[in-house]
Scaffold this motif. Structure first.
Motif, PDB file in Angstrom:
ATOM      1  N   VAL A 103       0.838  -1.202   0.000  1.00 30.44           N
ATOM      2  CA  VAL A 103       0.000   0.000   0.000  1.00 30.44           C
ATOM      3  C   VAL A 103       0.871   1.249   0.000  1.00 30.44           C
ATOM      4  N   LEU A 106       2.249   1.940  -3.534  1.00 34.58           N
ATOM      5  CA  LEU A 106       1.245   2.508  -4.430  1.00 34.58           C
ATOM      6  C   LEU A 106       0.920   3.948  -4.046  1.00 34.58           C
ATOM      7  N   SER A 107       0.810   4.209  -2.740  1.00 34.53           N
ATOM      8  CA  SER A 107       0.513   5.572  -2.282  1.00 34.53           C
ATOM      9  C   SER A 107       1.660   6.520  -2.589  1.00 34.53           C
ATOM     10  N   HIS A 110       1.795   7.273  -6.252  1.00 33.61           N
ATOM     11  CA  HIS A 110       0.697   8.161  -6.625  1.00 33.61           C
ATOM     12  C   HIS A 110       1.031   9.603  -6.258  1.00 33.61           C
ATOM     13  N   HIS A 121      -1.136   6.406 -12.211  1.00 34.94           N
ATOM     14  CA  HIS A 121      -0.756   4.988 -12.151  1.00 34.94           C
ATOM     15  C   HIS A 121       0.565   4.716 -12.861  1.00 34.94           C
ATOM     16  N   ARG A 128       7.666  -1.445  -9.698  1.00 35.75           N
ATOM     17  CA  ARG A 128       7.047  -2.567 -10.412  1.00 35.75           C
ATOM     18  C   ARG A 128       7.754  -3.878 -10.067  1.00 35.75           C
ATOM     19  N   LEU A 131       6.876  -4.940  -6.413  1.00 33.77           N
ATOM     20  CA  LEU A 131       5.508  -5.445  -6.293  1.00 33.77           C
ATOM     21  C   LEU A 131       5.341  -6.799  -6.972  1.00 33.77           C
ATOM     22  N   THR A 138       0.180  -7.406  -3.551  1.00 32.75           N
ATOM     23  CA  THR A 138      -0.037  -6.331  -4.521  1.00 32.75           C
ATOM     24  C   THR A 138      -1.502  -6.258  -4.936  1.00 32.75           C
ATOM     25  N   ARG A 139      -2.113  -7.421  -5.196  1.00 30.71           N
ATOM     26  CA  ARG A 139      -3.537  -7.427  -5.559  1.00 30.71           C
ATOM     27  C   ARG A 139      -4.369  -6.850  -4.426  1.00 30.71           C
ATOM     28  N   TYR A 142      -3.973  -3.016  -4.307  1.00 27.70           N
ATOM     29  CA  TYR A 142      -4.750  -2.327  -5.338  1.00 27.70           C
ATOM     30  C   TYR A 142      -6.233  -2.269  -4.956  1.00 27.70           C
ATOM     31  N   THR A 143      -6.748  -3.368  -4.401  1.00 25.71           N
ATOM     32  CA  THR A 143      -8.149  -3.392  -3.974  1.00 25.71           C
ATOM     33  C   THR A 143      -8.386  -2.433  -2.817  1.00 25.71           C
ATOM     34  N   ARG A 146      -8.339   1.306  -3.895  1.00 27.47           N
ATOM     35  CA  ARG A 146      -9.267   1.746  -4.935  1.00 27.47           C
ATOM     36  C   ARG A 146     -10.196   2.835  -4.392  1.00 27.47           C
TER      37      ARG A 146
END
Length: 245
Positions: A103, A106-107, A110, A121, A128, A131, A138-139, A142-143, A146
């Motif tokens: 998380v 990704l944050s 972003h 993204h 990459r 992850l 990773t999945r 992303y969930t 969202r």
């Protein structure tokens, strides 16, 4: 090399941690929170210092000159430091911390994309690759993320420091044969990433040698240059902290 030790020390005669040694070399008041280093990077250095074993901690000393003068108000610095920490921790920490690190990546990406005016993204290749090593985490990340927006201000104030703390503690407690090199590499990479942002023409190896002129930034137009430490001051710092040069 100085024999660094854990924690905060009242004065040099009681010993020195990474950032206290840096404060002396920078000519500042004795402190583990000197103004010569970006606050989050200094926090990372203190955590790495304290979570590294006594046997391996002296190897951190060669990185000290590289944090002197490494500071600024650019919010991208916090994002880069947090990303370095999360990427280093993600493959080795326990599962519940992997979720948090995914998380954080990704944050952080972003926020960095927003600050740099890139698509939200648009992940860096290093993120990459990190992850890809933990597809389940990773999945989930992303969930979880969202529809959640993290502002640069909020990330800088809360998420970045929390990421750094979780990452260092997670690496130190990970089920790996020797976490010490991972911690040192994390700090070195964060230092290099910060220098690359402040002075893109700078070299990419952290740890300017004591007594040698730094070539980082020669001919560049702006930004700080990596510090060159006076060998006599280095020796004096070692003497004051009870360690011979």
């Amino acid at each position: 090399m100085p024999m660094l030790s854990r924690g905060k020390h009242r004065n040099p005669s009681k010993g020195a941690c990474f950032m206290e040694f840096a404060s002396y070399l920078a000519g500042e008041r004795w402190s583990d929170h000197p103004s010569c280093t970006h606050p989050l990077l200094a926090g990372l250095a203190r955590l790495v210092n304290d979570h590294t074993s006594d046997a391996a901690r002296p190897r951190l000393a060669e990185l000290i000159p590289s944090v002197i003068g490494l500071t600024g108000d650019d919010p991208r610095l916090d994002a880069r430091i947090a990303l370095c920490s999360a990427r280093a921790a993600l493959p080795v920490v326990a599962h519940e911390r992997q979720l948090a690190m995914a998380v954080s990546i990704l944050s952080g990406e972003h926020v960095l994309a927003e600050l740099e005016g890139r698509p939200a993204h648009d992940l860096s290749e290093r993120s990459r690759q990190a992850l890809a090593q933990v597809p389940d985490a990773t999945r989930w990340a992303y969930t979880f993320g969202r529809g959640v927006r993290v502002s640069p201000k909020g990330f800088r104030r809360y998420a970045a420091p929390n990421t750094v703390q979780l990452a260092v503690r997670g690496i130190a407690q990970a089920c790996v044969p020797d976490p010490d090199p991972l911690l040192r590499d994390l700090l070195a990479e964060a230092i290099d990433d910060c220098w690359a942002l402040l002075r893109p023409a700078a070299g990419t190896t952290a740890g300017t040698a004591v007594g040698t002129a730094s070539t980082a930034g020669v001919g560049a137009a702006a930004g700080p240059a990596r510090a060159t430490v006076d060998p006599a001051r280095w020796a004096d710092a070692c003497r004051l902290t009870g360690v011979s040069a």
